[in-house]
Design a protein around this motif. Structure first.
Motif, short mmCIF file in Angstrom:
data_model
loop_
_atom_site.label_atom_id
_atom_site.label_comp_id
_atom_site.label_asym_id
_atom_site.label_seq_id
_atom_site.Cartn_x
_atom_site.Cartn_y
_atom_site.Cartn_z
N GLU A 1 -17.46 24.54 7.95
CA GLU A 1 -16.17 25.02 7.42
C GLU A 1 -15.06 24.04 7.73
O GLU A 1 -14.19 23.78 6.89
N TYR A 2 -15.10 23.49 8.93
CA TYR A 2 -14.07 22.53 9.32
C TYR A 2 -14.18 21.26 8.45
O TYR A 2 -13.18 20.74 7.96
N ILE A 3 -15.41 20.80 8.24
CA ILE A 3 -15.61 19.60 7.41
C ILE A 3 -15.09 19.84 6.00
O ILE A 3 -14.40 19.00 5.41
N GLN A 4 -15.43 20.98 5.43
CA GLN A 4 -15.00 21.27 4.06
C GLN A 4 -13.49 21.37 3.95
O GLN A 4 -12.90 20.93 2.96
N LYS A 5 -12.85 21.93 4.97
CA LYS A 5 -11.39 22.02 4.97
C LYS A 5 -10.78 20.62 5.05
O LYS A 5 -9.82 20.30 4.33
N PHE A 6 -11.34 19.78 5.90
CA PHE A 6 -10.85 18.41 6.04
C PHE A 6 -10.99 17.65 4.72
O PHE A 6 -10.07 16.96 4.26
N LEU A 7 -12.15 17.78 4.09
CA LEU A 7 -12.40 17.10 2.81
C LEU A 7 -11.48 17.63 1.71
O LEU A 7 -11.00 16.85 0.87
N ALA A 8 -11.22 18.91 1.72
CA ALA A 8 -10.33 19.49 0.70
C ALA A 8 -8.92 18.92 0.84
O ALA A 8 -8.27 18.56 -0.16
N ASP A 9 -8.45 18.82 2.08
CA ASP A 9 -7.12 18.24 2.31
C ASP A 9 -7.10 16.76 1.91
O ASP A 9 -6.11 16.28 1.36
N TRP A 10 -8.18 16.05 2.19
CA TRP A 10 -8.30 14.64 1.83
C TRP A 10 -8.21 14.47 0.31
O TRP A 10 -7.48 13.62 -0.20
N ARG A 11 -8.97 15.32 -0.42
CA ARG A 11 -8.96 15.24 -1.88
C ARG A 11 -7.59 15.60 -2.45
O ARG A 11 -7.13 15.01 -3.42
N GLU A 12 -6.96 16.60 -1.85
CA GLU A 12 -5.65 17.02 -2.33
C GLU A 12 -4.64 15.88 -2.24
O GLU A 12 -3.79 15.72 -3.12
N LYS A 13 -4.74 15.08 -1.20
CA LYS A 13 -3.83 13.95 -1.01
C LYS A 13 -4.29 12.70 -1.78
O LYS A 13 -3.59 11.69 -1.81
N GLU A 14 -5.51 12.77 -2.36
CA GLU A 14 -6.08 11.66 -3.14
C GLU A 14 -6.12 10.37 -2.30
O GLU A 14 -5.71 9.30 -2.73
N LEU A 15 -6.67 10.49 -1.11
CA LEU A 15 -6.69 9.36 -0.18
C LEU A 15 -7.87 8.43 -0.42
O LEU A 15 -8.95 8.85 -0.84
N ASP A 16 -7.64 7.16 -0.13
CA ASP A 16 -8.74 6.19 -0.06
C ASP A 16 -9.25 6.11 1.37
O ASP A 16 -10.47 6.09 1.61
N VAL A 17 -8.33 6.04 2.32
CA VAL A 17 -8.66 5.85 3.73
C VAL A 17 -7.59 6.55 4.57
O VAL A 17 -6.62 7.09 4.05
N LEU A 18 -7.78 6.50 5.88
CA LEU A 18 -6.89 7.21 6.80
C LEU A 18 -6.54 6.33 8.00
O LEU A 18 -7.39 5.57 8.49
N HIS B 1 0.83 -1.20 0.00
CA HIS B 1 0.00 0.00 0.00
C HIS B 1 0.87 1.25 0.00
O HIS B 1 2.02 1.23 0.44
N THR B 2 0.30 2.36 -0.46
CA THR B 2 1.00 3.64 -0.46
C THR B 2 0.56 4.45 0.75
O THR B 2 -0.64 4.70 0.93
N LEU B 3 1.51 4.84 1.58
CA LEU B 3 1.22 5.64 2.77
C LEU B 3 1.74 7.06 2.58
O LEU B 3 2.89 7.25 2.21
N VAL B 4 0.86 8.03 2.80
CA VAL B 4 1.25 9.44 2.65
C VAL B 4 0.89 10.20 3.92
O VAL B 4 -0.13 9.94 4.56
N VAL B 5 1.75 11.14 4.28
CA VAL B 5 1.50 11.95 5.48
C VAL B 5 0.26 12.82 5.25
O VAL B 5 0.10 13.43 4.20
N PHE B 6 -0.61 12.83 6.25
CA PHE B 6 -1.81 13.66 6.19
C PHE B 6 -1.84 14.51 7.46
O PHE B 6 -1.83 13.99 8.57
N ASP B 7 -1.84 15.83 7.28
CA ASP B 7 -1.91 16.73 8.42
C ASP B 7 -3.34 17.23 8.57
O ASP B 7 -3.77 18.11 7.81
N PRO B 8 -4.10 16.67 9.50
CA PRO B 8 -5.51 17.08 9.62
C PRO B 8 -5.61 18.53 10.05
O PRO B 8 -4.75 19.04 10.77
#
Length: 598
Positions: free
Chosen positions: A476-493, A380-387
């Protein structure tokens, strides 16, 4: 002289009234305590009656029961459907084990009275189509079962039996399951200890000096000790996931309204109550407002607890069926998608080992890195995610929404005139303390301990306008979290399950900040589950000497104090997916379970 006599008479009358008032309060407290002890004794006798009814001296029967208890949920359900085992046979094996473990852990409240009759009916009937045919299932105290009291650890509800089964119980029964015991909870559910004045305190099966977690603590203790193979809990700030982590089992919280919450009782209905008042006010003003209370506040979700991930997946599959969707049309009608759970394609997994505002103790951060490295080796590919971890955003926003009614529902409907359990007194004191006093204390502590100051002085919502502002902040917090998720192209966390290993019961209230890792995903309404991956080591314990956390403030010192001597306690990681992607979350949990066998 007459004036003196009059004053004396008035004082005498006042003293008499005060004495009567105090005497009445003392009398009421005694009656409450007497009622609680009576219920505890009735419960103990009921459990003993079941224990006597299933006792056996036959070595073959005893051997068969041990074999039954060793089976996974999948194996057990298959053998029940194939006719290799009978429902009565299996029920009695789990009844004996559960009550035996209860003698050590005090994890049960009551046996379900009709469990044997239900098992006998299943054996007598011809159909065995249900995915959980004949499987005994344990049920958390706050889940309604017809004819049984849903107590929440308070006496005022002991004489009020539920009118009907919770929807989740109805669906389990339609799938052939046999609810057989109810399990213990902290009083009003708002604690990471598991204690109440009615049924007493539940112990952690791994280490009896530690808490089993809350609020599904009875479930966590029972499943870890082998007394149940599948349990139903609930989760608003980690109430299913924290006990799973503390006890070393698996716990799962779906997206709210993927499974019906109806007939699960909660003490924190403030947000819904306040939102209802908003709707009434808007209606009075002639406005039409479409407000989805389910998605606009921090909402509870049913939770499942089990020994392994496959059992959680089977439990979800059994619940996500047309019966659930017909019984409650508000549930999103998405059946369990087995093909997603079984998918073998490599995933892109985000991970973080710590939240900036609440650094975890050494064992918890190590567990994430350990799982991350094992998943990478598996392809699997693991990428750093800063919530988005805007200071205090998670806990402050979440708990202001949970307590949107200023704690009035929590106190007046549940704790007024009750004996308050020692384990929740700190929470009750903080919630009921006048804001001006909390604000003064927070101001004095701000230069020394900013996190403690913030926790002391946060302002409960006092108006409709303030609630709207908090809901905007949440979106606003949810949208910011989702934007960061999309930017990293994540499947899961992948992230920590909690800030610390299982705490000592006396610290369960003060360390509430440790729940930042779980309440985050209630705030976001993302599905999340925990998987045990390791245990606390001697090195983890030694590293506590130099660990300072956020800044060695009061919270950090409590984290350190309660984590000392935790060698051997289970440590879990948390797996997360986007809303309505429960199968993907469970798939990551399965991957972690496979690459990090405990």
């Amino acid at each position: 002289m007459d004036r003196v006599n009059t004053t004396s008479a008035v004082c005498s009358v006042f003293a008499g009234v005060l004495t009567c008032y105090v005497g009445l309060k003392v009398y009421k407290k005694r009656q409450v305590k007497k009622k609680a002890l009576k219920k505890r004794e009735e419960s103990r006798r009921a459990l003993q009656d079941v224990q006597r009814s299933v006792a056996t001296d036959d070595p073959l029967t005893a051997s068969k029961r041990r074999e039954i208890l060793s089976l996974t949920l999948a194996q057990l359900s298959q053998q029940l459907r194939d006719g290799q085992l009978s429902a009565v046979q299996v029920l009695q094996a789990f009844q004996e084990k559960a009550i035996s473990e209860n003698d050590k852990l005090n994890c049960l409240t009551e046996p379900v009275p009709d469990a044997l009759a239900r098992a006998e009916g299943l054996d007598a009937g011809g159909g065995k189509e249900g995915l959980l045919h004949g499987v005994p299932v344990s049920i958390k105290d706050n889940v309604n079962i017809k004819g049984m009291a849903t107590t929440m650890g308070v006496t005022k509800h002991l004489d009020i039996p539920a009118d009907e089964d919770a929807v989740i119980v109805q669906v389990l029964k339609k799938q052939g399951a046999v609810p057989f015991v109810k399990t213990n909870v902290p009083q009003t559910l708002l604690s990471m200890a598991c204690s109440n004045p009615v049924f007493g305190e539940t112990l952690n099966p791994v280490d009896p000096t530690r808490s089993p977690g809350g609020s599904s603590g009875g479930e966590g203790a029972l499943i870890r000790s082998g007394g149940s193979v599948l349990g139903v809990g609930s989760d608003i700030a980690g109430s299913a996931r924290i006990p799973a982590h503390f006890c070393g089992i698996h716990g799962f919280k779906p997206t709210a309204y993927r499974i019906r919450w109806a007939s699960l009782v909660s003490s924190h209905t403030g947000p819904v109550s306040l939102l209802s008042s908003i709707q009434k006010e808007q209606k009075r003003l002639g406005a039409i407002i479409w407000l989805d209370t389910r998605l606009k506040v921090v909402v509870s979700a049913p939770g499942l607890l089990a020994r392994d991930v496959d059992s959680l997946a089977l439990g979800m599959k059994a619940l996500l069926v047309p019966d659930m969707f017909q019984l409650d049309p508000l549930v999103v009608p998405i059946p369990f998608r087995q093909e997603i759970y079984d998918d073998k394609k490599p995933m892109r997994i985000g991970y973080f080992p710590a939240l900036q505002s609440c650094p975890p103790t050494p064992s918890m951060g190590r567990a994430v890195i350990m799982a991350k490295e094992a998943l990478e080796k598996a392809g699997h590919t693991l990428v750093v995610f800063d919530p988005p971890d805007q200071m205090y955003a998670i806990m402050d926003l979440a708990f202001r929404l949970i307590s949107a009614d200023g704690g009035k529902t929590f106190y007046t409907e549940w704790l007024k005139d009750e004996i308050i359990d020692d384990r929740i007194k700190s929470q009750v004191s903080l919630m009921t303390m006048p804001y001006y006093l909390r604000n003064i204390m927070g101001f004095l502590l701000r230069p020394i301990w900013p996190r403690v100051s913030r926790n002391m002085s946060y302002r409960l919502l006092g108006s409709i306008y303030e609630l709207w502002q908090r809901l905007v902040e949440r979106e606003e917090y949810i949208q910011k979290f989702l934007a960061d998720w999309r930017e990293k192209e994540l499947d899961v966390l992948l992230c920590p399950a909690f800030a610390i290993p299982a705490c000592k019961p006396q610290h369960a209230g003060p360390i509430i900040l440790a729940a930042s890792y779980t309440v985050l995903f209630n705030l976001l309404n993302f599905p999340a589950g925990v998987v045990p991956v390791t245990t606390v080591t001697e090195e983890d314990d030694r590293l506590l000497d130099d660990w300072r956390g956020y800044g060695n403030d009061l919270f950090d010192r409590l984290f350190k104090q309660t984590s000392r001597g935790a060698v051997g306690l289970p440590v879990a990681v948390q797996c997360v997916a986007l809303p309505w992607q429960e199968e993907k979350c469970l798939r990551l949990m399965k991957e972690v379970e496979t690459v990090c066998p405990v």
